[in-house]
Scaffold this motif. Structure first.
Motif, PDB file in Angstrom:
ATOM      1  N   ALA A 166      -8.071   4.763  -3.067  1.00  0.00           N
ATOM      2  CA  ALA A 166      -6.340   4.660  -2.636  1.00  0.00           C
ATOM      3  C   ALA A 166      -5.885   3.489  -2.770  1.00  0.00           C
ATOM      4  N   ASP A 226      -2.542   3.601   6.710  1.00  0.00           N
ATOM      5  CA  ASP A 226      -3.105   3.008   7.193  1.00  0.00           C
ATOM      6  C   ASP A 226      -4.104   1.983   6.876  1.00  0.00           C
ATOM      7  N   THR A 227      -3.927   0.979   5.743  1.00  0.00           N
ATOM      8  CA  THR A 227      -4.586   0.199   5.619  1.00  0.00           C
ATOM      9  C   THR A 227      -3.933  -0.781   6.473  1.00  0.00           C
ATOM     10  N   THR A 250       0.955  -1.277  -0.367  1.00  0.00           N
ATOM     11  CA  THR A 250      -0.249   0.275   0.122  1.00  0.00           C
ATOM     12  C   THR A 250       1.279   0.928   0.215  1.00  0.00           C
ATOM     13  N   ARG A 293      -6.274  -1.413   9.763  1.00  0.00           N
ATOM     14  CA  ARG A 293      -7.697  -1.972   8.977  1.00  0.00           C
ATOM     15  C   ARG A 293      -7.217  -4.109   9.375  1.00  0.00           C
ATOM     16  N   PRO A 327     -10.104   1.672   4.562  1.00  0.00           N
ATOM     17  CA  PRO A 327      -9.237   2.558   3.514  1.00  0.00           C
ATOM     18  C   PRO A 327      -9.992   3.477   1.896  1.00  0.00           C
ATOM     19  N   ARG A 328      -9.660   3.675   1.722  1.00  0.00           N
ATOM     20  CA  ARG A 328     -10.577   4.607   0.036  1.00  0.00           C
ATOM     21  C   ARG A 328     -10.694   3.360  -0.659  1.00  0.00           C
ATOM     22  N   ALA A 369      -2.466   4.391   0.584  1.00  0.00           N
ATOM     23  CA  ALA A 369      -3.210   3.783   1.505  1.00  0.00           C
ATOM     24  C   ALA A 369      -2.167   3.812   3.258  1.00  0.00           C
TER      25      ALA A 369
END
Length: 237
Positions: A214, A183-184, A177, A187, A210-211, A181
């Motif tokens: 992203a 901060d994936t 990522t 999750r 994440p979006r 992204a």
């Protein structure tokens, strides 16, 4: 006749200048290795570290004869923090909270430094100090597992190898990522902590996903660059 040295031109003992230069080169090499390892992982070659530090390969070799010596020096403080996280978790009066806090702390260390993400999923037999701290943290984690199971909140079938599996998965997520992204990993860890919980255990809040845009950028970048295969059994010199 030569005048005696003034206060403005202090005499240095023979060899002092060489020692100062050697120490300066060592600091430059360590700083360069930290930068490269943090952003690119341990697949960075020794030659790349030398170029980044602005020194020759021979100079690098005199300071650090092997990659393991360099890795040991670069990550000594991070392995200290790794071991300290385990000790802090054991000091938590709530064993389950200490366990989940430790898992999150270690995965956060991985996310903050890609090189350290690699270090936690590899062994370096010649790096004695680094491996000693790893062993210390491992033994304390074993005790943490026992305490968390005794509390009734950690599943009975959780074993220490499950942490290794998580660290491998988290390292892959961090590398895949990247900045798209970042901060994936949170999750992933959130889902895994839920899977480790016994029935009735307090469930940690699941971080937001994440979006999709992203993640799409991350997959496009990964498709262009391919997986990192530069470090295989010490290759990538």
């Amino acid at each position: 006749m030569t005048s005696p040295p003034s206060d403005q031109t202090p005499c240095r003992p023979p060899g002092t200048g060489l020692r100062v230069d050697a120490e300066r080169n060592r600091d430059r090499i360590l700083a360069a290795a930290r930068r490269l390892y943090a952003t690119e992982g341990l697949g960075v070659s020794m030659a790349s570290v030398a170029r980044e530090a602005g020194v020759g390969k021979a100079t690098l070799g005199r300071r650090f004869a092997t990659r393991e010596e360099l890795v040991n020096a670069v990550f000594a403080d991070r392995m200290d923090a790794y071991a300290a996280a385990a000790a802090e978790a054991l000091a938590d009066p709530d064993p389950w909270h200490g366990f989940t806090g430790y898992i999150h702390a270690v995965c956060a260390m991985q996310a903050a430094d890609r090189g350290f993400a690699d270090v936690l999923t590899m062994t370096f037999p010649a790096a004695k100090a680094l491996e000693a701290r790893r062993t210390e943290a491992y033994n304390e984690f074993q005790e943490l597992i026992t305490r968390a199971k005794t509390s009734g909140h950690l599943r009975d079938d959780f074993i220490s190898q499950d942490l290794v599996i998580l660290l491998m998965a988290n390292a892959g997520v961090v590398a895949a990522t990247g900045d798209d992204a970042p901060d994936t990993w949170r999750r992933l860890v959130g889902h895994m902590l839920r899977s480790y919980a016994a029935p009735g255990a307090p469930i940690p809040e699941l971080p937001e996903a994440p979006r999709s845009t992203a993640l799409y950028r991350a997959t496009v970048r990964l498709a262009r660059t391919g997986p990192d295969t530069t470090w295989v059994g010490g290759s990538g010199q």
